[in-house]
Design a protein around this motif. Structure first.
Motif, PDB file in Angstrom:
ATOM      1  N   UNK A  55      32.361  37.689  27.152  1.00  0.00           N
ATOM      2  CA  UNK A  55      31.678  38.263  25.987  1.00  0.00           C
ATOM      3  C   UNK A  55      32.403  37.968  24.689  1.00  0.00           C
ATOM      4  N   UNK A  56      33.568  37.339  24.789  1.00  0.00           N
ATOM      5  CA  UNK A  56      34.304  36.966  23.590  1.00  0.00           C
ATOM      6  C   UNK A  56      34.836  38.130  22.792  1.00  0.00           C
ATOM      7  N   UNK A  57      35.043  39.280  23.432  1.00  0.00           N
ATOM      8  CA  UNK A  57      35.472  40.464  22.694  1.00  0.00           C
ATOM      9  C   UNK A  57      36.932  40.821  22.868  1.00  0.00           C
ATOM     10  N   UNK A  58      37.705  39.958  23.545  1.00  0.00           N
ATOM     11  CA  UNK A  58      39.119  40.255  23.748  1.00  0.00           C
ATOM     12  C   UNK A  58      39.355  41.277  24.838  1.00  0.00           C
ATOM     13  N   UNK A  59      38.315  41.566  25.640  1.00  0.00           N
ATOM     14  CA  UNK A  59      38.442  42.501  26.763  1.00  0.00           C
ATOM     15  C   UNK A  59      37.675  41.932  27.961  1.00  0.00           C
ATOM     16  N   UNK A  60      38.044  42.396  29.162  1.00  0.00           N
ATOM     17  CA  UNK A  60      37.411  41.928  30.385  1.00  0.00           C
ATOM     18  C   UNK A  60      36.612  43.039  31.047  1.00  0.00           C
ATOM     19  N   UNK A  61      35.484  42.664  31.625  1.00  0.00           N
ATOM     20  CA  UNK A  61      34.697  43.596  32.413  1.00  0.00           C
ATOM     21  C   UNK A  61      35.160  43.551  33.867  1.00  0.00           C
ATOM     22  N   UNK A  62      34.668  44.493  34.658  1.00  0.00           N
ATOM     23  CA  UNK A  62      34.995  44.496  36.083  1.00  0.00           C
ATOM     24  C   UNK A  62      34.483  43.224  36.748  1.00  0.00           C
ATOM     25  N   UNK A  63      33.314  42.744  36.350  1.00  0.00           N
ATOM     26  CA  UNK A  63      32.775  41.511  36.919  1.00  0.00           C
ATOM     27  C   UNK A  63      33.676  40.318  36.617  1.00  0.00           C
ATOM     28  N   UNK A  64      34.254  40.285  35.410  1.00  0.00           N
ATOM     29  CA  UNK A  64      35.195  39.214  35.078  1.00  0.00           C
ATOM     30  C   UNK A  64      36.378  39.207  36.039  1.00  0.00           C
ATOM     31  N   UNK A  65      36.888  40.397  36.349  1.00  0.00           N
ATOM     32  CA  UNK A  65      38.053  40.500  37.231  1.00  0.00           C
ATOM     33  C   UNK A  65      37.670  40.168  38.674  1.00  0.00           C
ATOM     34  N   UNK A  66      36.470  40.571  39.086  1.00  0.00           N
ATOM     35  CA  UNK A  66      35.981  40.161  40.411  1.00  0.00           C
ATOM     36  C   UNK A  66      36.015  38.634  40.530  1.00  0.00           C
ATOM     37  N   UNK A  67      35.491  37.962  39.502  1.00  0.00           N
ATOM     38  CA  UNK A  67      35.440  36.489  39.530  1.00  0.00           C
ATOM     39  C   UNK A  67      36.847  35.899  39.583  1.00  0.00           C
ATOM     40  N   UNK A  68      37.752  36.489  38.834  1.00  0.00           N
ATOM     41  CA  UNK A  68      39.147  36.032  38.858  1.00  0.00           C
ATOM     42  C   UNK A  68      39.709  36.127  40.270  1.00  0.00           C
ATOM     43  N   UNK A  69      39.476  37.237  40.932  1.00  0.00           N
ATOM     44  CA  UNK A  69      40.024  37.454  42.272  1.00  0.00           C
ATOM     45  C   UNK A  69      39.386  36.542  43.313  1.00  0.00           C
ATOM     46  N   UNK A  70      38.161  36.126  43.068  1.00  0.00           N
ATOM     47  CA  UNK A  70      37.482  35.240  44.016  1.00  0.00           C
ATOM     48  C   UNK A  70      38.144  33.874  44.114  1.00  0.00           C
ATOM     49  N   UNK A  71      38.969  33.524  43.126  1.00  0.00           N
ATOM     50  CA  UNK A  71      39.672  32.240  43.171  1.00  0.00           C
ATOM     51  C   UNK A  71      40.908  32.294  44.068  1.00  0.00           C
ATOM     52  N   UNK A  72      41.296  33.497  44.515  1.00  0.00           N
ATOM     53  CA  UNK A  72      42.474  33.644  45.367  1.00  0.00           C
ATOM     54  C   UNK A  72      42.151  33.190  46.793  1.00  0.00           C
TER      55      UNK A  72
END
Length: 463
Positions: free
Chosen positions: A192-209
């Motif tokens: 969203x370009x707001x300098x903050x992350x949503x829970x969905x953003x973090x889910x996606x990050x973890x999916x790369x593990x």
């Protein structure tokens, strides 16, 4: 069987949808386009979470819009003088959605809305720069969980903070490197370009593990590190969450960030890669032609504020005709020089969209010409649940539009829907398009239409 449709086939599908839904092609495209403008409006809008408002009731401050336009102008190849001309007659401090849309339409002058959305996202990312001080704590400093958990407790399923230990020499990295990789990953995640992350953003990050934790565990971590209870986490809070993930997964923070970043580079690589559908290859075995990469870099340079000379410097030592993923990644890293990978992904998507321009001849058929279904259904048959083509009737004067207007709105909508930038649409793209209609047809009907208008049997449909 790729499951895509190109622009000409999509035009035929739209005309069949018009018969099915009683919504004109022009109106359904305008509905979809309005939905995209709303995404842009909401990037500028400052939400009052305590008093949420529907789109029609929302307003944005004129001064905020001016900042976004001024910041984005360079990325959009628009001069400050032109921005001034667009805004000179505005005398209100607050602007509603319709006024905003009119101003944006004047500003972009035929550019894809998606280009403007991306430029505004980048304008919002500027906030991120002031938060990078968090990276000074990357090595050996307790994160937010340590301050929260002074009593020695932690959320169920979330590892408690432990005393810092000397870093393993093999995993030790310089502060500068840490800042670079963390900053890049955070910017990519910040959808969203707001300098903050949503829970969905973090889910996606973890999916790369390699072995992602359960979403329930990620959610507990997320809530634990949302220090201010805002429902979002900023870069400092995310850093603490990453360090907790490190204890949980036994993957270093640096490695998990590199895994996520590699996944984003792969998206970029696959925009250039020409797939052999008969012989699909894994990423490690794929190669791209050097000449194709050069075309993408040259075409994208202006959008990235990179000179042709700088592109030449990046490519001057390449002596291979085919490049693998790692070589590609090294070249892109040199080219972007600290820019967000997402900026480059978008620029490359726009380079691919050039294909769309040659397909716009399809719009000559927009009024009064039989679509693909008529040519397929010469025997007078049609797929079950799909309306047969009918003889053309004189256009209703109220719904009649100029050819130029039709081309503009259709081209813009098609470009927005073409999420992969390949000049063709997937079935999911068409489902999303239909969801903007006031009474969307069943997905089974849309699927039949989609298959009917895949004229060449390629599994794709064009405009």
């Amino acid at each position: 069987g790729s499951g895509d449709i190109d622009s000409e086939e999509f035009l035929g599908l739209c005309r069949a949808l018009q018969k099915l839904t009683k919504v004109s092609v022009r109106d359904m495209i305008m509905m979809y386009t309005r939905k995209q403008y709303a995404k842009l409006f909401n990037l500028v809008y400052v939400e009052d979470k305590a008093h949420p408002q529907p789109l029609e009731s929302r307003t944005i401050a004129f001064k905020d819009l001016k900042i976004f336009m001024d910041t984005s102008a360079g990325m959009l190849s628009i001069s400050s003088a032109d921005v001034g001309k667009v805004l000179k007659d505005v005398d209100a401090e607050q602007l509603d959605f319709d006024t905003f849309s009119d101003l944006i339409q004047k500003m972009i002058r035929g550019k894809s809305i998606s280009v403007v959305v991306h430029a505004f996202e980048e304008a919002k990312r500027i906030r991120l720069e002031s938060r990078m001080k968090a990276y000074q704590k990357f090595e050996g400093t307790a994160g937010p969980a340590a301050r929260k958990g002074a009593a020695g407790t932690a959320s169920p399923g979330v590892p408690a903070e432990e005393p810092s230990k000397p870093a393993d020499k093999k995993s030790e990295v310089t502060k500068t490197t840490d800042i670079d990789i963390f900053s890049e990953a955070f910017a990519l995640m910040d959808s969203r370009g707001g300098g903050v992350l949503s829970l969905d953003n973090v889910y996606e990050f973890c999916e790369a593990l390699p072995d992602p934790p359960a979403q329930s565990v990620v959610r507990k971590l997320y809530n634990q590190f949302d220090e201010d209870g805002s429902g979002d986490i900023d870069s400092e809070e995310f850093l603490g969450l990453c360090r907790a993930l490190q204890k949980l997964t036994k993957v270093s923070v640096r490695d998990m960030i590199m895994m996520y970043t590699r996944k984003q580079y792969a998206k970029l690589f696959n925009l250039v890669y020409v797939e052999d559908k008969a012989h699909p290859q894994p990423l490690e075995s794929r190669t791209i032609a050097f000449k194709d990469l050069k075309i993408f870099m040259d075409t994208s340079a202006g959008m990235l504020s990179i000179s042709s000379a700088d592109v030449g410097k990046v490519l001057k030592d390449v002596d291979a005709e085919q490049l693998d993923f790692d070589t590609f990644s090294d070249l892109i890293q040199k080219m972007i020089r600290g820019k967000s990978i997402s900026v480059v992904v978008h620029a490359f998507e726009e380079a691919k969209r050039i294909r769309l321009e040659s397909r716009m001849k399809a719009y000559q058929k927009f009024e009064g010409t039989a679509g693909p279904a008529a040519r397929k259904g010469a025997a007078g048959t049609a797929s079950p649940g799909v309306p047969a083509e009918e003889p053309s009737k004189p256009a209703d004067k109220k719904s009649e539009v100029t050819k130029t207007t039709d081309i503009d709105i259709f081209s813009e909508a098609f470009a927005l829907m073409d999420s992969r930038g390949g000049g063709v649409l997937s079935l999911d793209n068409v489902y999303e398009f239909c969801e903007a209609l006031p009474d969307p047809p069943a997905q089974s009907v849309v699927r039949k239409l989609y298959n009917q208008f895949d004229e060449d049997g390629s599994g794709d449909i064009d405009s």
